[in-house]
Write an enzyme that holds these catalytic residues in place. Sequence first.
Site, mmCIF file in Angstrom:
data_model
loop_
_atom_site.group_PDB
_atom_site.id
_atom_site.type_symbol
_atom_site.label_atom_id
_atom_site.label_comp_id
_atom_site.label_asym_id
_atom_site.label_seq_id
_atom_site.Cartn_x
_atom_site.Cartn_y
_atom_site.Cartn_z
ATOM 1 N N ASP A 1 19.824 -41.525 69.729
ATOM 2 C CA ASP A 1 20.282 -40.395 68.917
ATOM 3 C C ASP A 1 20.916 -39.381 69.870
ATOM 4 O OD1 ASP A 1 20.349 -38.215 66.844
ATOM 5 O OD2 ASP A 1 19.152 -39.661 65.723
ATOM 6 N N HIS B 1 24.168 -40.175 71.035
ATOM 7 C CA HIS B 1 25.093 -39.505 70.114
ATOM 8 C C HIS B 1 25.697 -38.244 70.707
ATOM 9 C CE1 HIS B 1 23.130 -41.523 66.325
ATOM 10 N NE2 HIS B 1 23.582 -42.387 67.214
#
Length: 396
Positions: free
Chosen positions: A222, A245
């Site tokens: 993430d 991310h």
Amino acid sequence: MKLSGCNLPGIIVMVFVMLSSSSTSAITNFNVLNFGAIPTGRTDSTDSFLKAWNAACGTADSTFIYVPKGRYLVGPLAFKGQCKSSQIIIRIDGTIVAPLDYGVLGKSNNWFSFEDVSGVSIIGRGTFDAKGPSLWACKASNSNSCPSGATTLSFTKSNNIRINGLTSLNSQMFHIVINGCQNVHLEGVKIVAAGNSPNTDGIHVQLSRNVEILSTSIKTGDDCISIGPGTENLWIEQVTCGPGHGISIGSLAKDLEEEGVQNVTVKKTIFSNTQNGLRIKSWARPSNGYVQGIRFIDSVMKNVQNPIVIDQNYCPRNENCPGQVSGIKINDIVYEDIRGTSSTPIAIKFDCSVKNPCTGIKLQNVNLTYLNKTAQSFCSNVVGKAIDLVRPNSCL
């Protein structure tokens, strides 16, 4: 806000010199082995770690908790203040392992939780191994019986915190959370999880002031670093990210009443094969929050899907936000010396709110390409300027 950084050996030397040279205070040492911890990784040492903390917390002197080399099986723990000791140093040289049954941690919010503490330093070359893959597999199976999972290391309502040199491996959820804290220095940390691991943000900061994240490597599934509401005076420097991310401010606008994000500097970062590079993200919902005074400086993008992105129309699965617009006000955002490659044609995307356009956006010395070809920019509801070389051509 930029405090002077230092490496792990320097931190350790400084700590011992400071403690040994004090004529008014002593240092009291606590070894977890003396409280019954077993370094085989098979015997539960949870209670031993808690006893060592309680002994250190209840001592008026400066205290030193030592976790020597070995493997220590430890379940969820909450280390709570207020402590009599104004300085607690925890030196971890061993590996702390979570129980094989992911439910033992997964039903807790946190694995190692520090609450309302001050003057705590966690140093050493040790590792927190949260054994996350089994829980990730449960979630991937779409089973309704999977627990949410635990953050590996959490600090809440705490001050004067130092984290140096540790490794966080395979966290069930977030690796490190800084929530409601002041004066936090994090340096030389290594964070590792699979690129498809769900909700394993590397470092999450919210409702906190005067936080530094330096010389840190993050590989996760993430956001490498996520920045939530109420963050002020955050300095990020020499961080490598990927997979992951990217570094994200947001998601914001989850609530109508929400504190803003301001005075954030992200400098000398490298993004490799990430979903995003430098991102600001808000839900398409009303909010009185804001983002201002942000500086993104000297970043290298290596095959990044969205190197520069502002998204104020975030509405996954079209739930709880269709037909609405973001109330977050975004102003005074600088992108300077950003270079590298995009894995998609649009390397710069500013998708701002129709009711609250982004203002004060500045691009300076930006050079992003797509497959060794010219990339593209996209602008919607944004006001700003481009200075010096900007590629792709600016749409500001």
